[in-house]
Scaffold this active site. Structure first.
Site, mmCIF file in Angstrom:
data_model
loop_
_atom_site.group_PDB
_atom_site.id
_atom_site.type_symbol
_atom_site.label_atom_id
_atom_site.label_comp_id
_atom_site.label_asym_id
_atom_site.label_seq_id
_atom_site.Cartn_x
_atom_site.Cartn_y
_atom_site.Cartn_z
ATOM 1 N N GLU A 173 0.745 -1.412 -0.036
ATOM 2 C CA GLU A 173 -0.027 -0.136 0.025
ATOM 3 C C GLU A 173 0.923 1.176 0.063
ATOM 4 O O GLU A 173 0.983 1.802 1.154
ATOM 5 C CB GLU A 173 -0.842 0.073 1.378
ATOM 6 C CG GLU A 173 -1.637 -1.216 1.679
ATOM 7 C CD GLU A 173 -2.134 -1.215 2.826
ATOM 8 O OE1 GLU A 173 -3.286 -1.828 3.146
ATOM 9 O OE2 GLU A 173 -1.628 -0.462 3.846
ATOM 10 N N PRO A 174 1.531 1.668 -1.082
ATOM 11 C CA PRO A 174 2.314 2.670 -1.117
ATOM 12 C C PRO A 174 1.780 4.093 -1.362
ATOM 13 O O PRO A 174 0.722 4.189 -1.891
ATOM 14 C CB PRO A 174 3.143 2.562 -2.433
ATOM 15 C CG PRO A 174 2.313 1.633 -3.129
ATOM 16 C CD PRO A 174 1.528 0.742 -2.194
ATOM 17 N N GLY A 175 1.931 5.002 -0.466
ATOM 18 C CA GLY A 175 1.523 6.477 -0.681
ATOM 19 C C GLY A 175 2.474 7.159 -1.102
ATOM 20 O O GLY A 175 2.482 7.772 -2.273
ATOM 21 N N ARG B 247 4.308 19.538 7.546
ATOM 22 C CA ARG B 247 4.928 18.510 7.990
ATOM 23 C C ARG B 247 6.208 18.768 8.649
ATOM 24 O O ARG B 247 6.813 18.104 9.339
ATOM 25 C CB ARG B 247 5.460 17.745 6.719
ATOM 26 C CG ARG B 247 4.348 17.209 6.111
ATOM 27 C CD ARG B 247 4.527 16.024 4.864
ATOM 28 N NE ARG B 247 5.308 14.887 5.236
ATOM 29 C CZ ARG B 247 6.673 14.861 5.232
ATOM 30 N NH1 ARG B 247 7.645 15.627 4.408
ATOM 31 N NH2 ARG B 247 7.357 13.617 5.652
ATOM 32 N N CYS C 88 -0.096 33.097 11.807
ATOM 33 C CA CYS C 88 0.152 33.493 13.268
ATOM 34 C C CYS C 88 0.477 32.532 14.356
ATOM 35 O O CYS C 88 -0.306 32.096 14.953
ATOM 36 C CB CYS C 88 -1.126 34.369 13.635
ATOM 37 S SG CYS C 88 -1.352 35.811 12.504
ATOM 38 N N TYR D 217 1.337 14.043 1.425
ATOM 39 C CA TYR D 217 0.939 14.501 2.783
ATOM 40 C C TYR D 217 1.257 16.214 3.262
ATOM 41 O O TYR D 217 1.501 16.438 3.946
ATOM 42 C CB TYR D 217 1.855 13.821 3.918
ATOM 43 C CG TYR D 217 1.557 12.313 3.840
ATOM 44 C CD1 TYR D 217 0.616 11.770 4.271
ATOM 45 C CD2 TYR D 217 2.544 11.453 3.493
ATOM 46 C CE1 TYR D 217 0.074 10.201 4.016
ATOM 47 C CE2 TYR D 217 2.516 9.985 3.288
ATOM 48 C CZ TYR D 217 1.212 9.531 3.577
ATOM 49 O OH TYR D 217 0.924 8.197 3.476
HETATM 50 C C1 LIG Z 1 -0.134 5.710 5.460
HETATM 51 C C2 LIG Z 1 -0.414 4.302 5.134
HETATM 52 C C3 LIG Z 1 0.201 3.804 4.216
HETATM 53 C C4 LIG Z 1 1.125 4.550 3.100
HETATM 54 O O1 LIG Z 1 2.238 4.891 3.764
HETATM 55 P P1 LIG Z 1 3.623 5.474 2.645
HETATM 56 O O2 LIG Z 1 4.551 5.765 3.708
HETATM 57 O O3 LIG Z 1 3.063 6.960 2.318
HETATM 58 O O4 LIG Z 1 3.886 4.722 1.711
HETATM 59 C C5 LIG Z 1 -0.160 2.539 3.737
HETATM 60 N N1 LIG Z 1 -0.932 2.000 4.685
HETATM 61 C C6 LIG Z 1 -1.664 2.423 5.918
HETATM 62 C C7 LIG Z 1 -2.551 1.571 6.569
HETATM 63 C C8 LIG Z 1 -1.246 3.663 6.137
HETATM 64 O O5 LIG Z 1 -1.921 4.200 7.165
#
Ligand SMILES: *Cc1c(COP(=O)(O)O)cnc(C)c1O
Length: 441
Positions: A299-301, A339, A370, A400
């Site tokens: 699950e890459p984000g 961030r 502010c 993010y």
């Molecule tokens: C945020 C998240 C991801 C993605 O993480 P990255 O570091 O962005 O790849 C995958 N799985 C779960 C459950 C998350 O909360």
């Protein structure tokens, strides 16, 4: 005299300088984009997003044959256009709220390919997700499992579920983004016996169809050995649940977390290398444990959208406090990118126009809110002749940031523009002050 040009590292191949020395992104002129759309501005290189999605899909195909999935963790960047791209590329998605589910739905994303996360899905969240046909729920805790079972019973369906398990891994990363340790708010820990108990519970619920297990140990991980340890712990847990309950997990979801390059001493994401070493290790572990290999998902984000994004700001003031420091204030801040304020995250910040021969100066790049903590980046080397109105770019800004944007100080959120084939198109329009008061009665 320090020549900034010679010092700078452009971090990602989609960032370069044109013949006049002006910074470009995805081959496009940033001053023109800023003039057309205003600042602060979020730019996304569409080809880069597609390239990363394809890299994951092909790496999973190569490493795991047909027995793998990739879900884009859409909290990293969530708006309709991203879900359209994910759908076109054949990706799955992770969603964590009704807002993300609805955005994906509105984009026409096939939600049977969505995985619903979060450590606290309310009863109405569960109902909303089922109403919209979300394919898989990743249940975090017992209360949620009961809610899923109840809601599925009303519909007379068996809901596909993974259980979020805490493998007890410290991914050597920032505390706030480490989620796999035993004391995490997410999931059920193996070490405490809670993971085994929630598995027994899931198997006992008639409208829950348990497909397997999920874990996500953290984010911005560069060390592949984190995943190698994780797979071993998770596969051992799968073997133990088989022995205890005769339940053989069909799917193991190893989460996201592959690191990206924000600054020059960090490597670019190694998607293929990481996935293939995980696949090799998993085959070996399954042989040792004498269990069949489950289907695997990632699950890459961040690693899909981070370097596909750039933030553009206009400089407001340059404030020199003699003997102390220099502040460069820009027209955004923690309202579009919290961030640094949250995690002290490093970034590369560059002037868009060249400043050949100018001296450089170490600056704090700060926002307009502010709040003293409204810092975008500390210790940035910038040309000393930077003036009001000039553009600053923040690289690797796709993950993010816009998705974490707020209206603190009632600041309207920036526009999001997609770049492709030399053309620019608006994906999310800039918020207006009318939008800001739209909810006030
Ligand atoms: C945020 C998240 C991801 C993605 O993480 P990255 O570091 O962005 O790849 C995958 N799985 C779960 C459950 C998350 O909360």
């Amino acid at each position: 005299m320090i020549n900034i040009q010679n010092q700078e590292d452009l971090i990602s191949e989609n960032v370069s300088r044109d013949a006049k020395g002006a910074l470009t992104f995805a081959g496009q002129d940033l001053s023109t984009l800023a003039k057309t759309y205003g600042t602060p501005l979020y730019l996304y290189d569409e080809d880069r997003i597609r390239m990363r999605m394809r890299a994951y899909l092909s790496a999973i195909e190569k490493a795991f044959g047909g027995r793998g999935n990739v879900q884009y963790a859409s909290k990293a960047a969530s708006f309709k256009r991203i879900y359209e791209i994910a759908a076109e590329e054949g990706m799955g998605i992770d969603v964590v709220s009704v807002g993300e589910i609805y955005t994906a739905y509105a984009a026409g994303f096939p939600l049977s390919r969505a995985y619903f996360h979060s450590n606290n899905k309310t009863d109405s969240d569960v109902a909303f997700a089922m109403d919209h046909g979300v394919g898989t729920f990743v249940a975090d805790n017992a209360e949620e499992l009961y809610a899923i079972d109840r809601e599925a019973a009303h519909r007379n369906i068996r809901q596909r579920v993974l259980l979020r398990i805490t493998p007890g891994i410290d991914p050597h990363t920032y505390a706030a983004v480490a989620t796999g340790k035993v004391d995490s708010k997410f999931g059920s820990a193996i070490e405490t016996g809670q993971a085994a108990r929630i598995t027994a519970l899931a198997l006992s619920l008639p409208y829950v169809s348990l497909a397997g297990f999920h874990c996500h140990v953290g984010s911005q991980i560069f060390d592949a050995s984190v995943y190698l340890s994780t797979q071993k712990i998770m596969l051992t847990f799968i073997r133990d649940m088989y022995k205890a309950h005769g339940f053989l997990a069909k799917e193991l979801d190893l989460g996201g977390g592959i690191g990206v390059r924000y600054v020059k001493d960090q490597p670019a994401p190694d998607i293929e290398g990481t996935l293939s070493s995980v696949a090799e290790a998993m085959k070996e572990t399954c042989r040792e444990l004498e269990i069949p290999m489950p289907a695997v998902s990632f699950e890459p984000g961040r690693s899909i959208v981070a370097d596909a994004g750039m933030a553009l700001y206009s400089v407001g003031s340059v404030k020199r406090i003699p003997g102390y420091k220099t502040y460069v204030s820009v027209d955004g801040g923690m309202s579009d990118n919290p961030r640094f304020a949250l995690y002290g995250s490093p970034y590369t910040v560059l002037p868009v126009l060249p400043h050949d021969g100018a001296e450089s100066e170490i600056c704090s790049v700060v926002g307009r809110l502010c709040e003293s903590g409204d810092i975008l980046q500390e210790g940035v080397s910038l040309p000393a002749d930077l003036v009001r109105g000039e553009l600053l770019s923040m690289l690797t800004a796709g993950a993010y940031q816009y998705s974490m944007a707020s209206n603190y100080n009632r600041i309207p959120r920036p526009a999001v523009v997609m770049l492709k084939d030399g053309k620019a198109s608006l994906a999310v329009r800039r918020e207006t002050v009318e939008d800001i008061v739209a909810l006030d009665i």
